[in-house]
Enzyme design. Structure first.
Site, PDB file in Angstrom:
ATOM      1  CB  THR A  78       2.553   2.949  -3.950  1.00  7.76           C
ATOM      2  OG1 THR A  78       1.206   2.521  -3.742  1.00  7.76           O
ATOM      3  CG2 THR A  78       3.207   2.083  -5.006  1.00  7.76           C
ATOM      4  CG  ASN A 160      -5.350  -3.802   1.423  1.00  5.42           C
ATOM      5  OD1 ASN A 160      -4.490  -4.610   1.764  1.00  5.42           O
ATOM      6  ND2 ASN A 160      -5.751  -3.697   0.172  1.00  5.42           N
ATOM      7  CB  SER A 210      -0.626   6.269   2.660  1.00  4.93           C
ATOM      8  OG  SER A 210      -1.274   6.987   1.639  1.00  4.93           O
ATOM      9  CB  THR A 252      10.608  20.789  -4.742  1.00  6.95           C
ATOM     10  OG1 THR A 252      11.771  21.192  -5.457  1.00  6.95           O
ATOM     11  CG2 THR A 252      10.167  21.899  -3.804  1.00  6.95           C
ATOM     12  CB  CYS A 338      -4.354  -0.451  -5.994  1.00  8.78           C
ATOM     13  SG  CYS A 338      -4.199   0.685  -4.659  1.00  8.78           S
TER      14      CYS A 338
HETATM   15  N1  PLP Z   1      -0.583  -0.633   1.473  1.00  7.51           N
HETATM   16  C1  PLP Z   1      -1.841  -0.848   1.849  1.00  7.51           C
HETATM   17  C2  PLP Z   1      -2.136  -1.869   2.899  1.00  7.51           C
HETATM   18  C3  PLP Z   1      -2.885  -0.127   1.264  1.00  7.51           C
HETATM   19  O1  PLP Z   1      -4.156  -0.341   1.644  1.00  7.51           O
HETATM   20  C4  PLP Z   1      -2.582   0.845   0.269  1.00  7.51           C
HETATM   21  C5  PLP Z   1      -3.653   1.572  -0.418  1.00  7.51           C
HETATM   22  O2  PLP Z   1      -4.764   1.095  -0.547  1.00  7.51           O
HETATM   23  C6  PLP Z   1      -1.233   1.043  -0.056  1.00  7.51           C
HETATM   24  C7  PLP Z   1      -0.260   0.279   0.551  1.00  7.51           C
HETATM   25  C8  PLP Z   1      -0.834   2.055  -1.069  1.00  7.51           C
HETATM   26  O3  PLP Z   1      -0.993   3.360  -0.551  1.00  7.51           O
HETATM   27  P1  PLP Z   1      -1.094   4.594  -1.540  1.00  7.51           P
HETATM   28  O4  PLP Z   1      -2.467   4.569  -2.143  1.00  7.51           O
HETATM   29  O5  PLP Z   1      -0.879   5.787  -0.683  1.00  7.51           O
HETATM   30  O6  PLP Z   1      -0.038   4.425  -2.556  1.00  7.51           O
END
Ligand code: PLP
Length: 394
Positions: A78, A160, A210, A252, A338
């Protein structure tokens, strides 16, 4: 309630993944590197060495050779995406080009950042992804309109929720052909180490990844930035501070997380053939077993990955089934992790073509190489029981 003896079956690997042995070992080793990588003494320089080695390993996983771009470590995917989208918007002084292209099925990390930019005066245009296929003709139609001056495009590589693999490279190439100065960002959080790509193969200036989606710990992500973007100063940081990470991400660095991220990625790279064979065979098995149940598998019409399967249940709310399965130690998702707490109908599933009722009755099963055919058997048996019980209760 789940008893202590129940074996847990984890099928929610798109939300997050368990740590790999490679990541765990790297974390243990990095714990001895206590120095601040910005410090000039030996303890600091040991951490600095680990940091730079980790950077090189991840760049190698992205197919980037030395000095052909920067990799900025962040706290998650994110943050990488916000750094990309807001960082480019903030760097922009004159607003000649103000159109941002994106898809209608992006992760909230992209959607929310673009909503913010919309309020700041950018025009955001969403390209359809019906059936899991990025509408390249839709992109071409916008490009044919000379009144639309493209500032940036942000397309995800792998959805996702549905596992659809979008033809991002083709879209970005079309955009660059017509608007060479347009900036291209790809959210590759679900694609990194799952599908083969490089920044040049998909014509991306910026790529978000990520750690916790590839068996590294939570709390670490990264943003790839092309040398052209850096040279043209088309991106700035919105974090104020000590100027770490080439001034792009003050604060850091999380050496333990970064080193585990690199180790996890490297491990997957070395074993990529074995992992993709395992996942393809698990996907085929799941497809075969699920298709005899009273569910519909939402298979993307175009390309897809083999670690994400979305299924629509027969009029049983996804949350109800999720709790039924969870009570039996089987963990799936009722939408992206999320957004699951927001209880909103998934915009990605609506964009795929499901109606609201179908989208609210859909669950996501996401696999990792640590899953087995027995896990799929257990899921299918629990789903069969769940459908029987929950439909009867209703
Ligand atoms: N983008 C996609 C396609 C994701 O599936 C996710 C997390 O589910 C993210 C961004 C966000 O990643 P993070 O959880 O590392 O912030």
């Amino acid at each position: 309630m789940q008893t202590e003896m129940t074996k847990e079956i984890y099928l929610d690997n798109s939300a997050t993944t368990p740590l790999s042995a490679a990541a765990e070992n790297a974390m243990r080793e990095a714990m001895t590197c206590y120095g601040n990588p910005s410090s000039l003494h030996m303890a600091g320089q040991r951490s600095k060495k680990l940091l730079e080695e980790s950077r090189e390993k991840i760049l190698a996983c992205l197919g980037v050779r030395q000095r052909q771009g920067e990799l900025i470590f962040t706290s998650c995917g994110t943050e990488a995406t916000s750094t990309a989208l807001l960082g480019c918007a903030f760097a922009k002084e004159r607003r000649e080009a103000s159109v941002i292209l994106t898809t209608d099925s992006e992760h909230p990390a992209t959607m929310r950042a673009l909503e913010h930019l919309e309020k700041k005066g950018f025009e955001v245009i969403k390209i359809a992804t019906r059936g899991g296929v990025l509408d390249i003709d839709g992109v071409k139609r916008i490009l044919a309109d000379s009144s639309k001056k493209i500032f940036m495009a942000s397309f995800m590589l792998v959805n996702n929720e549905t596992g659809a693999l979008y033809r991002v490279g083709e879209a970005f190439k079309e955009i660059k052909k017509k608007h060479p100065s347009a900036i291209t960002h790809c959210d590759a959080v679900q694609g990194f180490m799952r599908v083969g790509f490089t920044p040049s193969s998909i014509s991306a200036d910026l790529i978000s990844i990520s750690g916790h989606k590839i068996h590294a710990p939570k709390g670490v992500g990264a943003l790839y930035i092309s040398p052209e973007l850096i040279k043209a100063k088309k991106i700035v940081s919105y974090l104020c501070g000590g100027g770490q990470e080439k001034g792009m991400r003050s604060g850091t660095e999380n050496i333990i997380g970064i080193s585990a991220f690199a180790a996890a990625a490297h491990d997957m790279r070395v074993r990529s053939g074995e992992i993709s064979e395992k996942l393809s065979s698990l996907y085929a098995y799941a497809d075969e077993r699920l298709s005899v149940l009273d569910v519909r598998i939402n298979i993307p019409l175009g390309d897809k990955v083999s670690h994400i399967i979305n299924i629509t249940l027969p009029s049983i709310k996804s949350e109800t089934m999720l709790h039924f399965l969870s009570g039996r130690g089987i963990y799936v998702s009722s939408g992206s992790a999320c957004s699951s707490h927001s209880r909103k109908t998934s915009s990605a599933l609506l964009a795929f073509g499901l109606n609201e009722r179908e989208a609210d009755c859909s669950i996501r099963v996401s696999l990792s190489e640590y899953n087995t055919k027995e896990d799929i058997d257990a899921l299918c048996e629990a789903l069969r029981q769940g459908i029987d019980t929950l439909v009867r209760i209703r």
